[in-house]
Scaffold this motif. Structure first.
Motif, mmCIF file in Angstrom:
data_model
loop_
_atom_site.group_PDB
_atom_site.id
_atom_site.type_symbol
_atom_site.label_atom_id
_atom_site.label_comp_id
_atom_site.label_asym_id
_atom_site.label_seq_id
_atom_site.Cartn_x
_atom_site.Cartn_y
_atom_site.Cartn_z
ATOM 1 N N ILE A 37 0.846 -1.197 0.000
ATOM 2 C CA ILE A 37 0.000 0.000 0.000
ATOM 3 C C ILE A 37 0.883 1.249 0.000
ATOM 4 C CG2 ILE A 37 -1.839 1.231 1.228
ATOM 5 C CD1 ILE A 37 -2.714 -1.458 0.116
ATOM 6 N N ASP A 38 0.432 2.276 -0.704
ATOM 7 C CA ASP A 38 1.158 3.543 -0.756
ATOM 8 C C ASP A 38 1.429 4.037 0.669
ATOM 9 O OD1 ASP A 38 2.089 6.098 -1.100
ATOM 10 O OD2 ASP A 38 0.459 6.778 -2.389
ATOM 11 N N PRO A 39 2.705 4.311 1.012
ATOM 12 C CA PRO A 39 3.042 4.779 2.359
ATOM 13 C C PRO A 39 2.262 6.026 2.784
ATOM 14 C CG PRO A 39 5.035 4.178 1.173
ATOM 15 C CD PRO A 39 3.911 4.126 0.183
ATOM 16 N N VAL A 40 1.994 6.926 1.842
ATOM 17 C CA VAL A 40 1.235 8.140 2.175
ATOM 18 C C VAL A 40 -0.200 7.774 2.550
ATOM 19 C CG1 VAL A 40 0.367 10.341 1.297
ATOM 20 C CG2 VAL A 40 2.684 9.601 0.713
ATOM 21 N N PHE A 41 -0.769 6.795 1.854
ATOM 22 C CA PHE A 41 -2.123 6.321 2.156
ATOM 23 C C PHE A 41 -2.164 5.783 3.594
ATOM 24 C CE2 PHE A 41 -5.615 3.406 2.394
ATOM 25 C CZ PHE A 41 -6.591 3.898 1.547
ATOM 26 N N LEU A 42 -1.170 4.964 3.959
ATOM 27 C CA LEU A 42 -1.117 4.410 5.311
ATOM 28 C C LEU A 42 -0.891 5.496 6.357
ATOM 29 C CD1 LEU A 42 0.984 1.152 4.773
ATOM 30 C CD2 LEU A 42 -1.490 1.350 5.093
ATOM 31 N N LEU A 43 -0.057 6.470 6.014
ATOM 32 C CA LEU A 43 0.208 7.560 6.944
ATOM 33 C C LEU A 43 -1.063 8.362 7.200
ATOM 34 C CD1 LEU A 43 2.286 9.037 8.650
ATOM 35 C CD2 LEU A 43 2.899 10.398 6.624
ATOM 36 N N GLU A 44 -1.839 8.615 6.154
ATOM 37 C CA GLU A 44 -3.109 9.328 6.316
ATOM 38 C C GLU A 44 -4.071 8.527 7.191
ATOM 39 O OE1 GLU A 44 -4.823 10.324 2.570
ATOM 40 O OE2 GLU A 44 -3.550 12.102 2.293
ATOM 41 N N LEU A 45 -4.076 7.206 7.004
ATOM 42 C CA LEU A 45 -4.943 6.344 7.800
ATOM 43 C C LEU A 45 -4.566 6.439 9.278
ATOM 44 C CD1 LEU A 45 -7.281 4.359 7.238
ATOM 45 C CD2 LEU A 45 -5.598 2.528 7.154
ATOM 46 N N LEU A 46 -3.287 6.404 9.550
ATOM 47 C CA LEU A 46 -2.801 6.505 10.924
ATOM 48 C C LEU A 46 -3.173 7.847 11.547
ATOM 49 C CD1 LEU A 46 0.587 5.336 12.312
ATOM 50 C CD2 LEU A 46 0.004 7.755 12.518
ATOM 51 N N ILE A 47 -2.940 8.920 10.811
ATOM 52 C CA ILE A 47 -3.226 10.259 11.330
ATOM 53 C C ILE A 47 -4.721 10.439 11.569
ATOM 54 C CG2 ILE A 47 -3.116 12.732 10.811
ATOM 55 C CD1 ILE A 47 -0.432 11.462 11.515
ATOM 56 N N LYS A 48 -5.566 9.891 10.665
ATOM 57 C CA LYS A 48 -7.019 9.976 10.855
ATOM 58 C C LYS A 48 -7.436 9.281 12.145
ATOM 59 C CE LYS A 48 -8.284 8.414 6.739
ATOM 60 N NZ LYS A 48 -9.180 8.012 5.610
ATOM 61 N N GLY A 49 -6.796 8.145 12.438
ATOM 62 C CA GLY A 49 -7.127 7.431 13.659
ATOM 63 C C GLY A 49 -6.766 8.213 14.909
ATOM 64 N N MET A 50 -5.607 8.821 14.879
ATOM 65 C CA MET A 50 -5.191 9.625 16.033
ATOM 66 C C MET A 50 -6.133 10.801 16.232
ATOM 67 S SD MET A 50 -0.998 9.649 15.708
ATOM 68 C CE MET A 50 -0.844 10.544 17.265
#
Length: 487
Positions: free
Chosen positions: A66-79
């Motif tokens: 998965i695109d690292p930026v996509f995963l980073l956005e997912l993580l930030i949304k969770g926080m």
């Protein structure tokens, strides 16, 4: 997923075997898999094969697919939206390994999106785990990401991985023997010839049409077939398609291989090797009836949350999809059949995103049509050719009907005398109705209900049997028989 539960679910060992292995592990130390091997329950090679069949956990962001930026956005949304503060909480919510989450947090820190507060022994984190919070830039990032899509949950798997997994765990990988089929139908009276035709149909993995008069067990047969498979498959929580999310795992459809409480504390054999983005499940069985529409066989897009829900037949992938009461759906039979032409012919299906992009997924499931209408009234010869197996359920011969009736009566503590049996058969014939497998159960339940109401011991009487027959059939009223009009 604990390796012990997985081995039990696959039928390689029993739950009692695993309990023995846990006791051995507590005494001798080591991992659960080591104790299983030491007790001679399985070889190390067998355990390694089970683990090799499972999706492998990624330890690097790049290996998630998965695109690292996509995963980073997912993580930030969770926080931001779930107030998640620790790396362990993020790993659990995203179903990613701690090493991948730490790599994402390092990238977030480099972008000045997160900052460290203090260590915490509460809130779900381990003792001494650092608490994290979003910076102002991180909150702005999260808000912007939520505008593009509100999904937060387990990280998706790539479409390519999902396609490969469907092919790897085909339903035809599992062979259904005569013995296994007979065991599945134990307690039911089914003609031998029907069983002989049903077995090859199930093993083929092709579409099956079951038709015949109402009340002769079509739906029951289909449900038993769908639930008789034993293999464990892996279903993704969701799939990433061209930057979009498609949710696949559905707890109302997928039967999860549960972790036994007694095994929760057992140290497993390289349990971290299994990718937690996939859920270990038994082969699914999806049943739909008159409520089925063409739209239910397409991707369902949520315009507010901006993600997709997989259609029913995709959730049934690697399992069984039953269209019950076929011909009585709100959609025309020919429209539903036309939707299945490509999947049944080519073993692939095409799904369309709201953007207009079309994606292909392998089509692997047993599609079953069940109907009490004649096939000639539902489909033309061209489509009938696409259904390789057409099985008819017919009126049971009287010897089988008698056997079913007697067994049903004994099951509920009733004695079926020859006089009662002959009276029931005569009552059915008087109504010009055929014998059917459902009738004994119906009559027995009616008789038991009458006895309960009267406060008498359960037994057949002339009166309660006649009442049961009256509820089984609707007779013409005298006014209808003689043409009397009512005002």
């Amino acid at each position: 997923m604990n390796i012990g539960n997985l081995l039990v679910a696959k039928g390689l060992v029993s739950a009692a075997d695993i309990d023995r292995a846990i006791s051995h592990q507590r005494t001798n130390g080591g991992r659960l898999g080591d104790s299983i091997v030491a007790l001679g329950l399985l070889t190390k090679e067998q355990i390694n094969q089970v683990l090799a069949d499972a999706p492998q956990v990624p330890t690097l962001v790049e290996s998630t697919g998965i695109d690292p930026v996509f995963l980073l956005e997912l993580l930030i949304k969770g926080m931001y939206s779930e107030n998640i503060e620790t790396a362990s909480q993020l790993a659990e919510a995203l179903k990613l390994s701690s090493s991948v989450v730490n790599q994402l947090l390092q990238a977030a820190n480099e972008r000045k999106l997160v900052e460290t507060l203090a260590s915490s022994a509460a809130g779900g984190g381990s003792r001494g785990e650092m608490r994290l919070t979003l910076t102002r830039a991180g909150r702005e990032w999260a808000i912007d990401a939520l505008q593009r899509g509100q999904y937060f949950g387990p990280a998706p798997v790539p479409l390519k991985d999902y396609q490969d997994r469907i092919l790897r765990q085909r339903v035809t990988n599992e062979v259904v023997t005569r013995q296994r089929l007979e065991e599945a139908f134990e307690g039911l009276v089914i003609p031998e010839r029907f069983v002989s035709r049903l077995g090859p149909a199930v093993n083929s993995g092709n579409a099956i049409l079951i038709y015949g008069p109402a009340g002769n067990g079509k739906t029951t047969i289909a449900e038993i077939v769908g639930n008789m498979f034993q293999n464990v498959i892996y279903v993704p929580y969701c799939v990433e398609i061209d930057g979009e999310i498609m949710k696949v795992f559905d707890p109302t459809v997928h039967r999860v291989v549960e972790n036994k409480p007694s095994q929760q504390g057992a140290s497993s054999l390289r349990r971290s090797r299994i990718d937690p983005r996939w859920v270990a499940c038994y082969r699914p069985m999806v049943i739909t009836g008159g409520e089925l529409t063409i739209e239910m066989l397409d991707l369902k897009y949520n315009p507010v949350a901006k993600f997709y829900e997989a259609p029913l037949h995709v959730k049934a992938m690697n399992g069984t999809f039953l269209i019950d009461d076929f011909g009585r759906q709100r959609a025309k039979p020919e429209d539903i059949l036309n939707r299945w032409i490509v999947p049944l012919n080519s073993r692939v299906d095409y799904l369309s995103l709201h953007t207009g992009k079309t994606v292909m997924i392998p089509f692997d499931e047993i599609v079953m049509f069940s109907t009490n209408m004649h096939p000639n009234d539902l489909m033309d010869p061209a489509f009938q050719r696409r259904i390789s197996y057409k099985l008819e359920t017919v009126e049971p011969p009287e010897d089988l009907f008698s056997k079913v009736f007697d067994g049903m009566a004994k099951k509920h503590g009733l004695v079926l005398s020859d006089n009662v049996y002959q009276h029931v058969v005569a009552g059915i014939r008087e109504n010009e109705a055929p014998l059917a497998y459902f009738q004994p159960k119906f009559i027995v339940e009616q008789v038991l209900a009458s006895c309960k109401f009267e406060g008498t011991k359960p037994e057949f009487t002339r009166e309660n049997v006649d009442n049961a027959l009256a509820n089984l059939f609707i007779k013409q009223s005298e006014s209808q028989m003689f043409g009397v009009k009512r005002s």
